[in-house]
Design a protein around this motif. Structure first.
Motif, short mmCIF file in Angstrom:
data_model
loop_
_atom_site.label_atom_id
_atom_site.label_comp_id
_atom_site.label_asym_id
_atom_site.label_seq_id
_atom_site.Cartn_x
_atom_site.Cartn_y
_atom_site.Cartn_z
N UNK A 84 32.73 47.69 48.25
CA UNK A 84 32.05 47.21 49.02
C UNK A 84 32.09 46.11 50.07
N UNK A 85 32.48 45.03 49.51
CA UNK A 85 32.31 43.74 49.67
C UNK A 85 33.90 43.07 50.95
N UNK A 86 34.69 43.80 50.30
CA UNK A 86 36.07 43.60 50.70
C UNK A 86 36.14 43.84 52.11
N UNK A 87 35.45 45.24 52.27
CA UNK A 87 35.75 45.47 54.29
C UNK A 87 34.81 44.36 54.97
N UNK A 88 34.16 43.48 54.20
CA UNK A 88 32.62 43.44 54.75
C UNK A 88 33.09 41.69 55.04
N UNK A 164 38.04 36.39 37.85
CA UNK A 164 37.51 34.77 38.88
C UNK A 164 37.87 34.30 39.76
N UNK A 165 39.79 33.96 39.80
CA UNK A 165 40.68 32.60 40.07
C UNK A 165 41.35 33.54 41.13
N UNK A 166 41.03 34.58 41.01
CA UNK A 166 42.04 35.06 42.36
C UNK A 166 41.58 35.09 44.28
N UNK A 167 42.82 34.95 44.92
CA UNK A 167 43.00 35.36 45.97
C UNK A 167 43.77 35.69 46.48
N UNK A 168 42.64 36.68 47.16
CA UNK A 168 44.04 38.38 47.38
C UNK A 168 44.52 38.32 49.58
N UNK A 169 45.54 39.16 49.88
CA UNK A 169 44.87 39.21 50.82
C UNK A 169 44.38 40.94 50.98
N UNK A 170 43.39 40.83 52.16
CA UNK A 170 42.43 41.76 52.34
C UNK A 170 43.42 43.43 52.32
N UNK A 178 41.67 49.28 47.60
CA UNK A 178 40.47 48.87 47.72
C UNK A 178 39.91 49.02 45.30
N UNK A 179 38.80 48.20 45.30
CA UNK A 179 38.31 48.49 43.79
C UNK A 179 37.82 49.70 43.56
N UNK A 180 37.88 50.02 41.92
CA UNK A 180 37.29 51.71 42.12
C UNK A 180 37.10 51.69 40.56
N UNK A 181 36.05 52.45 40.52
CA UNK A 181 35.51 52.48 39.13
C UNK A 181 36.13 52.56 38.25
N UNK A 182 35.59 52.09 37.64
CA UNK A 182 36.81 51.63 36.23
C UNK A 182 36.46 50.59 34.95
N UNK A 183 34.97 51.30 34.86
CA UNK A 183 33.96 49.99 33.81
C UNK A 183 35.13 49.68 32.50
N UNK A 184 35.00 48.19 32.51
CA UNK A 184 35.77 47.90 31.54
C UNK A 184 37.02 46.84 32.57
N UNK A 185 37.67 47.66 33.23
CA UNK A 185 39.14 47.59 34.04
C UNK A 185 38.88 47.34 35.46
N UNK A 186 38.31 46.74 35.75
CA UNK A 186 37.57 47.27 36.97
C UNK A 186 38.86 46.51 38.09
#
Length: 288
Positions: A84-88, A164-170, A178-186
């Motif tokens: 939800x945050x990426x598109x914002x 926690x270190x990554x920087x990426x292109x939207x 985008x991010x998906x629901x993949x518990x432990x490995x999002x």
């Protein structure tokens, strides 16, 4: 220095179990960067207590800080919250940051320099130092591969990035789904999707974050329930075609052994084999 680099957002997800004092330290490390983020996007993953909101409000009052709050009605977990945050995010470059870690002061400057050198770069992470209670007393480090070839090979077994270190292109993140629901490995799921979408990747050989770790948490990474989550996440990666069935079975066998071994042995493997101890020379050189 600000004019040298493009504008960028920094993306957090916070939920009700976070400790306000840790959250405050994380935001302070972002505020004190040598190159300031143009926007902080904070996804509130469900209702949060007043103590956490007070921390957000504190930094909203600081000159030059622009905070966009994204409120989710209920807790959805890290992957979906970030989706939800990426598109914002208002800018093409997005830096991820966890709400209990501490970024080194020149983290963003180091990564922005890499994007400036290589306009085709899509995803850039770095190394981390781990600590338990005091960021000045490191207990371990997690080093990740540097080059595209090394990253692709490593990612088939374990995460090739410290999330926690990554920087990426939207645009590349959205192209990859985008991010998906993949518990432990999002995060792993996103790296795989981005690589399959043709993303150009790298890690800098610099420490970018001081990361809180908890030995008791590592001990809890065992048992049948944890193994089932791990297996299901790896199955999602298998279904992408990124790994073979042989690689899927191999990592599952290894994880099964780790899950059923005694807790003391699991702790030893995590801190002595998977994550390296920080040597005294690194501490003296101010690497942390």
């Amino acid at each position: 220095m600000r004019n040298k680099y493009p504008a960028f957002s920094v993306l957090f997800s916070v939920y009700y179990k976070e400790k306000p004092e840790f959250f405050d330290k994380a935001l302070e490390s972002i505020y004190n960067q040598t190159v300031k983020a143009d926007e902080w996007v904070i996804v509130k993953d469900g209702p949060i207590p007043q103590g956490l909101q007070d921390v957000i409000d504190k930094y909203k009052s600081y000159d030059g800080v622009v905070i966009k709050e994204v409120q989710l009605e209920e807790n959805k977990g890290l992957g979906l919250a970030l989706s939800y945050g990426v598109p914002e995010c208002s800018y093409e470059l997005i830096a991820r940051m966890d709400t209990d870690d501490i970024a080194v002061a020149n983290r963003f400057e180091l990564q922005l320099a890499e994007f400036e050198k290589n306009p085709d770069l899509d995803l850039c992470g770095g190394q981390i130092i781990e600590f338990e209670t005091d960021e000045n007393i490191p207990v371990a480090e997690r080093r990740v591969p540097l080059t595209q070839e090394e990253i692709v090979k490593f990612q088939k077994q374990r995460s090739a990035f410290n999330h926690m270190t990554v920087m990426f292109k939207k645009s590349k993140v959205l192209e990859a789904g985008n991010y998906k629901d993949c518990p432990l490995m999002e995060d792993d799921m996103l790296w795989v999707d981005m690589i399959l979408a043709g993303a150009n990747c790298m890690n800098v050989d610099e420490y970018l974050c001081n990361v809180r770790t908890n030995r008791d948490m590592i001990v809890r990474r065992g048992g049948l329930k944890y193994y089932k989550k791990y297996k299901n996440a790896r199955k999602q990666i298998l279904d992408t075609g990124f790994i073979t069935k042989k690689q899927y079975r191999k990592t599952n066998r290894i994880q099964w052994i780790v899950c059923i071994m005694p807790k003391w042995l699991r702790k030893f493997i995590f801190f002595k084999l998977l994550h390296k101890k920080v040597n005294n020379q690194q501490q003296m050189n101010g690497s942390v």
